[in-house]
Design an enzyme around this catalytic site. Structure first.
Site, PDB file in Angstrom:
ATOM      1  N   GLY A 129      89.557   4.693  34.870  1.00 16.10           N
ATOM      2  CA  GLY A 129      89.924   5.960  35.505  1.00 16.10           C
ATOM      3  C   GLY A 129      90.513   5.735  36.884  1.00 16.10           C
ATOM      4  N   THR A 130      89.960   4.776  37.600  1.00 15.84           N
ATOM      5  CA  THR A 130      90.444   4.452  38.945  1.00 15.84           C
ATOM      6  C   THR A 130      91.918   4.058  38.910  1.00 15.84           C
ATOM      7  OG1 THR A 130      88.237   3.725  39.621  1.00 15.84           O
ATOM      8  CG2 THR A 130      90.092   2.891  40.913  1.00 15.84           C
TER       9      THR A 130
ATOM     10  N   ASN B  90      81.722  14.615  40.865  1.00 16.54           N
ATOM     11  CA  ASN B  90      80.754  13.666  40.313  1.00 16.54           C
ATOM     12  C   ASN B  90      79.391  13.717  40.999  1.00 16.54           C
ATOM     13  OD1 ASN B  90      82.815  12.528  42.192  1.00 16.54           O
ATOM     14  ND2 ASN B  90      81.370  10.838  42.313  1.00 16.54           N
TER      15      ASN B  90
ATOM     16  N   ALA C  37      86.724   6.067  29.622  1.00 17.11           N
ATOM     17  CA  ALA C  37      85.908   6.019  28.405  1.00 17.11           C
ATOM     18  C   ALA C  37      84.412   5.901  28.672  1.00 17.11           C
ATOM     19  CB  ALA C  37      86.355   4.845  27.529  1.00 17.11           C
ATOM     20  N   HIS C  38      84.049   5.178  29.743  1.00 14.76           N
ATOM     21  CA  HIS C  38      82.613   4.864  29.888  1.00 14.76           C
ATOM     22  C   HIS C  38      81.763   6.036  30.375  1.00 14.76           C
ATOM     23  CE1 HIS C  38      81.943   4.109  34.324  1.00 14.76           C
ATOM     24  NE2 HIS C  38      83.258   4.023  34.316  1.00 14.76           N
TER      25      HIS C  38
ATOM     26  N   CYS D  93      72.560   4.470  51.715  1.00 15.56           N
ATOM     27  CA  CYS D  93      71.891   3.995  52.919  1.00 15.56           C
ATOM     28  C   CYS D  93      72.096   2.494  53.009  1.00 15.56           C
ATOM     29  CB  CYS D  93      70.409   4.322  52.805  1.00 15.56           C
ATOM     30  SG  CYS D  93      69.349   3.464  53.936  1.00 15.56           S
TER      31      CYS D  93
HETATM   32  C1  LIG Z   1      83.663   7.350  37.418  1.00 12.06           C
HETATM   33  C2  LIG Z   1      84.746   8.147  38.076  1.00 12.06           C
HETATM   34  C3  LIG Z   1      86.000   7.585  38.334  1.00 12.06           C
HETATM   35  C4  LIG Z   1      86.298   6.135  38.080  1.00 12.06           C
HETATM   36  O1  LIG Z   1      86.401   5.821  36.733  1.00 12.06           O
HETATM   37  P1  LIG Z   1      86.332   4.262  36.329  1.00 12.06           P
HETATM   38  O2  LIG Z   1      86.742   4.222  34.900  1.00 12.06           O
HETATM   39  O3  LIG Z   1      84.904   3.857  36.553  1.00 12.06           O
HETATM   40  O4  LIG Z   1      87.266   3.550  37.211  1.00 12.06           O
HETATM   41  C5  LIG Z   1      86.964   8.367  38.899  1.00 12.06           C
HETATM   42  N1  LIG Z   1      86.732   9.656  39.183  1.00 12.06           N
HETATM   43  C6  LIG Z   1      85.546  10.237  38.938  1.00 12.06           C
HETATM   44  C7  LIG Z   1      85.359  11.677  39.264  1.00 12.06           C
HETATM   45  C8  LIG Z   1      84.515   9.503  38.384  1.00 12.06           C
HETATM   46  O5  LIG Z   1      83.326  10.069  38.183  1.00 12.06           O
END
Ligand SMILES: *Cc1c(COP(=O)(O)O)cnc(C)c1O
Length: 392
Positions: free
Chosen positions: A71-72, A151, A200-201, A327
């Site tokens: 996602g990143t 998130n 996906a994860h 922290c």
């Molecule tokens: C987890 C997350 C990502 C990153 O996704 P990855 O596949 O872990 O890189 C991006 N945006 C949000 C809102 C997320 O919760």
């Protein structure tokens, strides 16, 4: 001792059906999907099928889906690519103060390269004000990026309304839908968005695979340069097993969406009810209207103590949760999200995020609450500020 995982927003366990679907792509269908013989063609067919499955989950066309490494990467790609493609029109993008770091740190990078970024405020529940969004649009605005679901505190943004405003002003609209995917119905045509990021994860699929939805007709440069994979938009030999796993997870998410939402909402409501009943001085972060939150998200501040200590003691009892603030050994860095919704630093240090999911049971919640009551009591007995007026 039970083992209870309540951190589904961090990642999810891979469902058995997903693993089963992936295994042949790590063994007999090992071929390079670009190769023209048997094992390559099998891998290619698996990828095509997965593209259909992911597209169907968001009502897109398969040709609008581009697989990425996570996602990143999808977030990085869309921001950088639009700034590149639209540089003749302008250099201003609009986002919010509560985005994931995949967006915020990309924006900081772009600022160093001459891009101007507006970070919109949110209200005390984390919502973006559509009027403020419209007011932030300027002649040189090329892109807006507002996350679908936060998130940390679970806020679901009015994406359809924001996308319509962007469209009216000729501004491209992206939403990071990583927390929305599989947790609420997503129809890209109805939403009117130009791009969405997925992973996906977070939907019971494997790690290391994500996707970008790009509306048909929009041209952006590729992000990873090399071979002709992903219709020349994202080079690199495809992660075929990961893609196939993502596809299966997307199919399961689509077929089980209503059940997943109802189950998560019920257990989340039960958790909050029990916490309020049995623990004093607790505060909910994020929308009070649970219909406007991620179905499994509960973010709570426990006054006078630190979320980090709660996390560690819960872990000693087999329970996984996450804190609202990080922290570090030297400084107390509060969460940028809790900060943006106006929670004091002292109180935000006591934030804990619980996320329930498909494998959570009522018995799990009972065990978590029973343990939490003991943990909070013990930590408060040790706390020098316990019950102090004006401590925050
Ligand atoms: C987890 C997350 C990502 C990153 O996704 P990855 O596949 O872990 O890189 C991006 N945006 C949000 C809102 C997320 O919760």
């Amino acid at each position: 001792m039970r083992n209870v995982y309540l951190d589904y927003s961090a990642t999810t366990p891979v469902k058995e059906e997903v693993v089963k679907e992936m295994i042949p792509f790590l063994s007999e269908y090992f071929g390079n999907p670009s190769s023209l013989y048997g094992p390559g063609l099998e891998a290619k067919a698996g990828i095509d099928n997965a593209r259909n499955q992911v597209a169907e989950l968001i009502n897109a066309e398969p040709a609008e889906i581009y697989f990425t490494s996570c996602g990143t990467e999808a977030d990085n790609w869309v921001l950088e690519a639009v700034c590149d493609a639209k540089s003749a029109k302008g250099n201003h993008i609009i986002t919010t103060k509560i985005e994931h770091h995949a967006i915020l740190h990309t924006c900081e990078y772009l600022e160093k390269h001459g891009v101007e970024v507006t970070y919109l405020d949110v209200d005390s529940e984390g919502f973006v004000d559509p009027a403020a969004f419209e007011a932030a649009i300027k002649d040189n605005t090329i892109l807006a990026s507002v996350m679908m679901v936060n998130n940390e505190i679970g806020t679901v943004q009015p994406i359809k309304e924001l996308a319509a405003i962007a469209k009216k002003h000729g501004v491209l609209f992206h939403t990071d839908a990583v927390q929305g995917l599989g947790n609420l119905p997503i129809d890209v045509k109805d939403l009117g968005v130009d791009f969405i990021s997925m992973s996906a994860h977070k939907i019971y699929g494997p790690k290391g695979i994500g996707a970008l939805y790009k509306r048909k007709g929009i041209q952006i440069p590729s992000y990873v340069h090399g071979g002709a994979q992903e219709r020349k938009k994202r080079a690199g030999t495809e992660n075929s097993s990961g893609i196939v796993g993502f596809g299966k997870a997307a199919e399961l998410a689509r077929l089980g969406l209503d059940e997943h939402i109802a189950h998560s909402r019920e257990l989340r409501a039960y958790l909050w009810e029990k916490i309020q009943e049995q623990v004093t001085d607790v505060y909910l972060n994020g929308p009070v209207d649970f219909d406007k939150r991620h179905p499994g998200n509960l973010n709570v501040c426990f006054d006078y103590i630190e979320g980090e200590s709660i996390l560690l003691l819960l872990d000693c009892n087999g329970i996984c949760v996450s804190t609202g603030s990080a922290c570090s050994s030297k400084s107390l860095a509060s969460s940028h999200v809790l900060d943006a919704i106006g929670v004091s630093i002292a109180r935000s240090n006591g934030a804990v995020r619980f996320t329930v999911g498909d494998f959570t049971t009522k018995k799990d919640i009972d065990y978590v609450v029973e343990t939490l009551v003991k943990v909070v009591k013990r930590l408060r007995e040790l706390s020098p500020v316990n019950g102090m007026e004006g401590w925050d």
